[in-house]
Design an enzyme around this catalytic site. Structure first.
Site, short mmCIF file in Angstrom:
data_model
loop_
_atom_site.label_atom_id
_atom_site.label_comp_id
_atom_site.label_asym_id
_atom_site.label_seq_id
_atom_site.Cartn_x
_atom_site.Cartn_y
_atom_site.Cartn_z
CB ALA A 160 57.14 25.31 -3.08
CB CYS A 161 53.25 26.85 -5.96
SG CYS A 161 51.60 27.47 -6.32
N PRO A 162 52.78 29.15 -3.51
CG PRO A 162 51.19 30.63 -2.61
CD PRO A 162 51.93 29.35 -2.32
#
Lengths: 83, 168
Positions: free
Chosen positions: A21-23
Site C-alpha cells: 500500500a501507499c507509499p
C-alpha cells in the site's frame, strides 16, 4: 497511449509492487528507475488504486513520461518512460 | 534503495516538525517523508517532545538518570512499536488491531518505514532541549544513519530553504 498499444510494449524493467500500500508502489518505482537508462520503459504492477493517480503526478514532477495504465484482473500496470 | 542522501538542491526540500507521539500521526509523518524522498526532495524531520518516544531504542538503557527522568522513561512508550493511537487506544487493543490491518493490507510498519527513511537519506533531527526536558539521553536513541541533535535554529534555517513545511 491506448491499452492496445501499451500491451504491445516490451518493458525494459518490470517492478512488482502488488500487495503493498501507499507509499510502497511509489518507493518501488523510485528505487527501480535508477537502474534504467534514459528512454527506457518501466512497468509498475500495483494493486493499490491510489497508484493510478500518484505515479502520473510523480512522473510530471520528476520529468519522466507517463505512458498510461493497463488494467488486469486483480491489479494494473502503469507504464512510464525514464527521462 | 539508494544509500547516499539525495543532493541538496536548495528549495526542493521538506521540513517537518514531528511533535505528536501518537502512532497514527507518526505514521502520517513517515509516509509523507518517504513520499518526499521518492520525489528526490531533501527531507528534514525535527522530532520534538512526545515524538521523541518514537525514536527510543527498545533494547537500550541510559545510566545516571535522576528519579523524575527514570519515571518519565518508564511511563512513556519506548520505541515505534509501543506508541499509542490518538483515538481508539482501548488499552492497547486499538494499536494491535491497526497493526494487524496494516500487515494485511500491505502497509509497511513504523520500524520498516524508519529503516527505509534511513536508506533514502531522510535526515532526522532531535530537539535536544525537549529530549533533556523529558530526561532522555542520546545513548538510548535508536541507531539511525542520519541522526543529529539540534535546536530551533536548525529547523528554521532548513524551513526557510524548504518548499514544504509541516507540523504534525
Amino acid at each position: 497511449m491506448s491499452t492496445a498499444e501499451l500491451t504491445r510494449i516490451k518493458s525494459d524493467k518490470v517492478v512488482d509492487a502488488r500487495g503493498t500500500a501507499c507509499p510502497g508502489p511509489l518507493l518501488a518505482a523510485k528505487k527501480a528507475i535508477g537502474e534504467l537508462e534514459t528512454g527506457q520503459v518501466m512497468e509498475v504492477y500495483s494493486s493499490d488504486e491510489g497508484t493510478k493517480v500518484d505515479i502520473p503526478k510523480w512522473c510530471g514532477k520528476m520529468g519522466h513520461e507517463y505512458m498510461g495504465v493497463v488494467d488486469s484482473d486483480s491489479y494494473f500496470s502503469v507504464f512510464l518512460k525514464k527521462a | 534503495m539508494q544509500t547516499t542522501p539525495p543532493p541538496d538542491n536548495g528549495s526542493d526540500q521538506l521540513s517537518m516538525v514531528v511533535f505528536s507521539g501518537d502512532f497514527d500521526k507518526i505514521l502520517a509523518a513517515m509516509i509523507i517523508a518517504l513520499g518526499a524522498a521518492a520525489y528526490d526532495m531533501k527531507v528534514n524531520l525535527f522530532f520534538t517532545f512526545w515524538a521523541i518516544n518514537a525514536l527510543r531504542a527498545s533494547d537500550k538503557k541510559a545510566k545516571g538518570k535522576n528519579f523524575i527522568s527514570k519515571m518519565f522513561g518508564f511511563m512513556m512508550p519506548k520505541g515505534p512499536d509501543k506508541l499509542a493511537l490518538s483515538k481508539l487506544q482501548m488499552a492497547g487493543i486499538g494499536p494491535a488491531l491497526i497493526k494487524g490491518l496494516m500487515k494485511k493490507q500491505g502497509v509497511a510498519s513504523l520500524p520498516e518505514m524508519l529503516k527505509t527513511a534511513g536508506e533514502l537519506g531522510v535526515q532526522i533531527n532531535i530537539c535536544e532541549m525537549s529530549m533533556n526536558l523529558m530526561g532522555f539521553k542520546k545513548e538510548e536513541m535508536m541507531d539511525y544513519p542520519h541522526l543529529q541533535y539540534c535546536g530551533v535554529a536548525t529547523f528554521l534555517s532548513d524551513a526557510q530553504d524548504s518548499k514544504v513545511q509541516l507540523f504534525i
